[in-house]
Design an enzyme around this catalytic site. Structure first.
Site, PDB file in Angstrom:
ATOM      1  N   GLU A   1      95.622 -81.718 -36.879  1.00 37.22           N
ATOM      2  CA  GLU A   1      94.699 -82.284 -36.043  1.00 37.22           C
ATOM      3  C   GLU A   1      93.250 -82.324 -36.466  1.00 37.22           C
ATOM      4  OE1 GLU A   1      95.395 -80.865 -31.805  1.00 37.22           O
ATOM      5  OE2 GLU A   1      94.108 -82.977 -31.122  1.00 37.22           O
TER       6      GLU A   1
ATOM      7  N   ASP B   1     100.652 -83.165 -43.834  1.00 38.96           N
ATOM      8  CA  ASP B   1     100.032 -84.393 -43.723  1.00 38.96           C
ATOM      9  C   ASP B   1     100.456 -85.279 -42.817  1.00 38.96           C
ATOM     10  OD1 ASP B   1      97.853 -87.026 -45.765  1.00 38.96           O
ATOM     11  OD2 ASP B   1      97.690 -86.268 -43.569  1.00 38.96           O
TER      12      ASP B   1
ATOM     13  N   ASP C   1      93.028 -85.557 -29.060  1.00 39.11           N
ATOM     14  CA  ASP C   1      93.317 -85.833 -27.767  1.00 39.11           C
ATOM     15  C   ASP C   1      92.024 -86.239 -27.126  1.00 39.11           C
ATOM     16  OD1 ASP C   1      92.186 -83.270 -27.865  1.00 39.11           O
ATOM     17  OD2 ASP C   1      92.519 -83.157 -25.470  1.00 39.11           O
TER      18      ASP C   1
ATOM     19  N   HIS D   1      96.517 -85.781 -36.929  1.00 37.66           N
ATOM     20  CA  HIS D   1      96.944 -85.986 -35.206  1.00 37.66           C
ATOM     21  C   HIS D   1      95.657 -86.304 -34.595  1.00 37.66           C
ATOM     22  CE1 HIS D   1      99.408 -84.755 -31.908  1.00 37.66           C
ATOM     23  NE2 HIS D   1      98.258 -84.471 -31.303  1.00 37.66           N
TER      24      HIS D   1
HETATM   25  O1  G3I Z   1      92.915 -65.537 -33.265  1.00 36.96           O
HETATM   26  C1  G3I Z   1      94.152 -64.923 -33.587  1.00 36.96           C
HETATM   27  C2  G3I Z   1      94.403 -64.099 -34.608  1.00 36.96           C
HETATM   28  O2  G3I Z   1      93.870 -62.921 -34.300  1.00 36.96           O
HETATM   29  C3  G3I Z   1      95.893 -64.037 -34.876  1.00 36.96           C
HETATM   30  O3  G3I Z   1      96.037 -63.046 -35.994  1.00 36.96           O
HETATM   31  C4  G3I Z   1      96.478 -65.521 -35.204  1.00 36.96           C
HETATM   32  C5  G3I Z   1      97.890 -65.457 -35.301  1.00 36.96           C
HETATM   33  O4  G3I Z   1      98.266 -66.876 -35.856  1.00 36.96           O
HETATM   34  O5  G3I Z   1      96.171 -66.242 -34.200  1.00 36.96           O
HETATM   35  C6  G3I Z   1      94.794 -66.583 -33.798  1.00 36.96           C
HETATM   36  O6  G3I Z   1      94.879 -67.208 -32.574  1.00 36.96           O
HETATM   37  C7  G3I Z   1      94.911 -68.538 -32.645  1.00 36.96           C
HETATM   38  C8  G3I Z   1      93.692 -69.170 -32.331  1.00 36.96           C
HETATM   39  O7  G3I Z   1      93.667 -70.596 -32.165  1.00 36.96           O
HETATM   40  C9  G3I Z   1      92.630 -69.072 -33.001  1.00 36.96           C
HETATM   41  O8  G3I Z   1      91.350 -69.386 -32.229  1.00 36.96           O
HETATM   42  C10 G3I Z   1      96.430 -68.995 -32.034  1.00 36.96           C
HETATM   43  O9  G3I Z   1      97.287 -68.661 -32.616  1.00 36.96           O
HETATM   44  C11 G3I Z   1      96.316 -70.435 -31.978  1.00 36.96           C
HETATM   45  O10 G3I Z   1      97.445 -70.930 -30.865  1.00 36.96           O
HETATM   46  C12 G3I Z   1      95.038 -71.021 -31.165  1.00 36.96           C
HETATM   47  O11 G3I Z   1      95.004 -72.284 -31.365  1.00 36.96           O
HETATM   48  C13 G3I Z   1      94.195 -72.981 -30.485  1.00 36.96           C
HETATM   49  C14 G3I Z   1      95.110 -74.206 -30.015  1.00 36.96           C
HETATM   50  O12 G3I Z   1      94.257 -75.199 -29.575  1.00 36.96           O
HETATM   51  C15 G3I Z   1      96.240 -73.912 -29.149  1.00 36.96           C
HETATM   52  O13 G3I Z   1      95.825 -73.416 -28.219  1.00 36.96           O
HETATM   53  C16 G3I Z   1      93.090 -73.532 -31.422  1.00 36.96           C
HETATM   54  O14 G3I Z   1      92.245 -72.441 -31.740  1.00 36.96           O
HETATM   55  C17 G3I Z   1      92.353 -74.591 -30.648  1.00 36.96           C
HETATM   56  O15 G3I Z   1      91.152 -75.187 -31.518  1.00 36.96           O
HETATM   57  C18 G3I Z   1      93.115 -75.931 -30.001  1.00 36.96           C
HETATM   58  O16 G3I Z   1      92.351 -76.632 -29.432  1.00 36.96           O
HETATM   59  C19 G3I Z   1      93.134 -77.877 -29.359  1.00 36.96           C
HETATM   60  C20 G3I Z   1      92.757 -78.106 -27.751  1.00 36.96           C
HETATM   61  O17 G3I Z   1      93.397 -77.015 -26.966  1.00 36.96           O
HETATM   62  C21 G3I Z   1      92.990 -79.528 -27.286  1.00 36.96           C
HETATM   63  N1  G3I Z   1      92.258 -80.494 -27.967  1.00 36.96           N
HETATM   64  C22 G3I Z   1      92.854 -80.100 -29.467  1.00 36.96           C
HETATM   65  C23 G3I Z   1      92.338 -79.043 -29.966  1.00 36.96           C
HETATM   66  C24 G3I Z   1      92.590 -78.968 -31.524  1.00 36.96           C
HETATM   67  O18 G3I Z   1      94.035 -78.678 -31.653  1.00 36.96           O
HETATM   68  O1  9MR Z   2      97.860 -84.183 -28.684  1.00 37.83           O
HETATM   69  C1  9MR Z   2      97.931 -82.689 -28.356  1.00 37.83           C
HETATM   70  C2  9MR Z   2      97.016 -82.157 -29.198  1.00 37.83           C
HETATM   71  O2  9MR Z   2      95.699 -82.384 -29.006  1.00 37.83           O
HETATM   72  C3  9MR Z   2      96.969 -80.468 -28.831  1.00 37.83           C
HETATM   73  O3  9MR Z   2      96.287 -79.684 -29.631  1.00 37.83           O
HETATM   74  C4  9MR Z   2      98.447 -79.918 -29.042  1.00 37.83           C
HETATM   75  C5  9MR Z   2      98.631 -78.398 -28.364  1.00 37.83           C
HETATM   76  O4  9MR Z   2      98.298 -78.228 -27.104  1.00 37.83           O
HETATM   77  O5  9MR Z   2      99.294 -80.835 -28.092  1.00 37.83           O
HETATM   78  C6  9MR Z   2      99.360 -82.121 -28.424  1.00 37.83           C
HETATM   79  O6  9MR Z   2     100.044 -82.990 -27.691  1.00 37.83           O
HETATM   80  C7  9MR Z   2     101.608 -82.715 -27.873  1.00 37.83           C
HETATM   81  C8  9MR Z   2     102.203 -81.964 -26.740  1.00 37.83           C
HETATM   82  O7  9MR Z   2     101.665 -80.693 -27.046  1.00 37.83           O
HETATM   83  C9  9MR Z   2     103.793 -81.824 -26.952  1.00 37.83           C
HETATM   84  N1  9MR Z   2     104.095 -83.206 -26.679  1.00 37.83           N
HETATM   85  C10 9MR Z   2     103.691 -83.999 -27.721  1.00 37.83           C
HETATM   86  C11 9MR Z   2     102.016 -84.191 -27.644  1.00 37.83           C
HETATM   87  C12 9MR Z   2     101.633 -85.200 -28.683  1.00 37.83           C
HETATM   88  O8  9MR Z   2     101.925 -84.518 -29.971  1.00 37.83           O
END
Ligand code: G3I
Ligand code: 9MR
Ligand code: ZN
Length: 566
Positions: free
Chosen positions: A546, A537, A175, A492
């Protein structure tokens, strides 16, 4: 004639067996350092005990050996037989062949197999720049976009109104948001890469617009994000949490996302957030010491900003962030900012040696003793390891209590990694969203221990995590785009999905296998799939495929350590 019939029969048998699901020879598709351990991971339907390493092109035998005893790898469900060809030191390009498992991808053995990977992984940050025309140039024709997100505004949650600056910074991931918390660990890890491995990482020309000036390219590239972070600090020292559009845009090129980029805050006074402010303080404190030889004025500005941010966190130790109403981009909502504050104190002390930071660190580090462990690598919500490692690296007061804990954890971590079927440090619980970064951060932990107390086991285990990321895994896949013979191809990542180029933007580390089905695309994965194979993939799978600036950063650190030899 008879010999030839036997050989062709064997060849067809091995080809047929190689069709067995999961059968195959996994290698680091970039290659192996001449004098380092070299092991392939073999999953074979056959009962063969031998393997052969052949020269690419000629197929000439270069090495023959016996497979090591099989290891049952629970996290992938595979029975893995290591093929150790460490004794082969002749530089060249090779592949490994095993009856019943087929041939591996080709790979290099030589003194510098990771230089190109480092170049692509670090230069990928140039491909994430916001606010400027980007063009990867003749090496990657057509990988370009125009300046983007120049329309900034204050979101009501920031406590301000009207136009706001929208200057520079890196798009976070697939994103186009810019997030201070994720910038913290990402930028901090990259600065550490230069601080520990500047002997190598500092000399690589990244072919970015600043190349050729008096500053190392890696520091020029990091400066692009530091300059944006600076715009997120308020006069009172507090730092707003992020700058993003209110919702994710579609899969368009950056300059086609014409939504306003809002500076988004905590929604009520003091509007800035403690985790963002403390991460900011830590990063600017590191920058203050690293940029001093190249831009003393900026170094002074960074230190002043870091100290002002620190003072804000003393007044506001726990202002947490959640997305305000109407905002649905990433939150990076950390519920405990005490680890960020410890990191800030550690880095400010490392730069200034001032007593107030020393007192804070010594008065607060013990709470984080459990985070000096073999299963708690750093991550965006938990940066205490960076604080503790940094204190030990700088020999801070009381470091004699912390250093042994770090080394004991590294001993356990290296031993566990060596026992793992794919020799990766990941445990079953680590197959989460961004699991490849967990592996890379384990690698960083091992290299930090190796710096504190050089041990071949630490360095070997660190490189084992690199081998995993570059192909020696259950999926026979290089998780870094445009690296290796069989790389991931559909991340992604909006520029990769929206442009006309057949291949994704290069040097990007995919998030990796995730045991939880956290995006709709993952529904198609078969039930009961082991966690190490829970990966797609496919562009739609943001929970496994991503890319992100905090995932590439420990990969860059690991590659720099591999290149540096230290
Ligand atoms: O730490 C817990 C762990 O204790 C537990 O056992 C496990 C179960 O699945 O979950 C772990 O937490 C996860 C966490 O990442 C770890 O850092 C959550 O499930 C998981 O939902 C969370 O995902 C984050 C994701 O955003 C959704 O919120 C990722 O860390 C984070 O890197 C990702 O960041 C996104 C930004 O919001 C938007 N830009 C893209 C970026 C990468 O996807
Ligand atoms: O592209 C978005 C990605 O950067 C985030 O990690 C992810 C989870 O927050 O969400 C992606 O955006 C999706 C949104 O959550 C749901 N509609 C489709 C979007 C693109 O895949
Ligand atoms: Zn942008």
């Amino acid at each position: 004639m008879r010999i030839r019939i036997v050989f062709s029969l064997l060849a067809s048998l091995s080809a047929a067996a190689a069709e067995e699901p999961g059968a195959g020879v996994r290698v680091n598709q970039a290659g192996y350092l001449t004098d380092a351990p070299k092991v392939a991971a073999v999953v074979s339907a056959g009962e063969g005990r031998e393997f052969t390493v052949r020269q690419a092109g000629t197929g000439k035998e270069a090495f023959r050996g016996k497979l090591s005893p099989a290891v049952q790898d629970a996290d992938s469900g595979d029975t893995v037989r290591p093929a150790d060809f460490s004794a082969l030191r002749k530089p060249g390009r090779y592949f490994v062949e095993v009856a019943g498992a087929g041939k591996s991808s080709e790979f290099e053995i030589g003194p510098r197999p990771y230089d190109r990977v480092f170049y692509l992984a670090m230069r990928s940050y140039y491909g994430q720049r916001c606010g400027t025309d980007v063009d990867l140039g003749p090496e990657f024709p057509g990988y370009r976009y125009e300046a983007c997100h120049r329309e900034g505004a204050w979101h009501p949650s920031s406590g301000r109104e009207g136009k706001a600056p929208s200057v520079k910074g890196w798009h976070d991931a697939g994103d186009y948001g810019r997030y201070v918390v994720n910038s913290g660990i990402a930028t901090g890890t990259l600065l550490w890469t230069y601080e520990l491995y500047g002997d190598k990482a500092g000399k690589v020309r990244l072919n970015i617009p600043e190349s050729g000036d008096k500053t190392p390219d890696i520091l020029d590239e990091i400066r692009w994000n530091l300059d944006w972070m600076m715009t997120m600090q308020d006069a009172d020292g507090g730092v707003w949490h992020k700058q993003t559009t209110e919702r994710f845009c579609g899969f368009v090129m950056p300059h086609e996302d014409t939504m306003t980029s809002y500076v988004i805050g905590a929604g009520a006074a003091p509007y800035k957030s403690t985790c963002a402010t403390a991460d900011f303080a830590a990063v600017m404190a590191i920058a203050a010491r690293l940029y001093r030889p190249f831009d003393p004025q900026f170094a002074r500005k960074a230190l002043e900003a870091a100290e002002r941010a620190w003072r804000w966190t003393e007044q506001n130790p726990a202002v947490l962030f959640s997305n305000p109403k109407g905002v649905s981009t990433g939150a990076y909502g950390d519920r405990d900012c005490s680890d960020e504050r410890l990191w800030a104190a550690a880095e400010l002390w490392r730069t200034t040696r001032a007593r107030n930071y020393e007192s804070y660190f010594l008065g607060n580090w013990e709470k984080f003793r459990p985070q000096i462990a073999d299963d708690r690598p750093p991550a965006w919500p938990q940066v205490a390891p960076l604080a503790l490692w940094g204190w030990a690296l700088s020999g801070g007061p009381g470091a004699e209590k912390i250093r042994p804990l770090i080394l004991e954890a590294a001993d356990r971590l290296a031993a566990r990694t060596a026992r793992n079927g794919y020799r990766v440090s990941l445990m079953r619980k680590d197959y989460i969203w961004g699991s490849n970064a967990v592996a890379a951060n384990y690698g960083m932990q091992l290299l930090v221990a190796h710096r504190l107390h050089p041990k071949p086991e630490y360095r070997a285990a660190a490189l084992d995590n690199l081998h995993y990321l570059l192909g020696r895994n259950a999926l026979l896949l290089s998780f870094v785009s445009q690296v290796g013979a069989n790389p991931c191809r559909h991340p992604h990542h909006r520029p990769s999905g929206a442009d006309k180029n057949p291949e994704p933007w290069p040097g990007l580390l995919a998030g990796g296998p995730n045991a939880r089905r956290q995006d709709p695309a993952m529904k198609k994965l078969p039930e009961g799939l082991p966690p190490a194979k829970m990966y797609l993939d496919e562009q739609e799978s943001y929970a496994t495929n991503e890319v992100a600036i905090n995932w590439n950063a420990p990969l860059v650190f690991l590659l720099a350590g591999a290149m540096s030899g230290r």
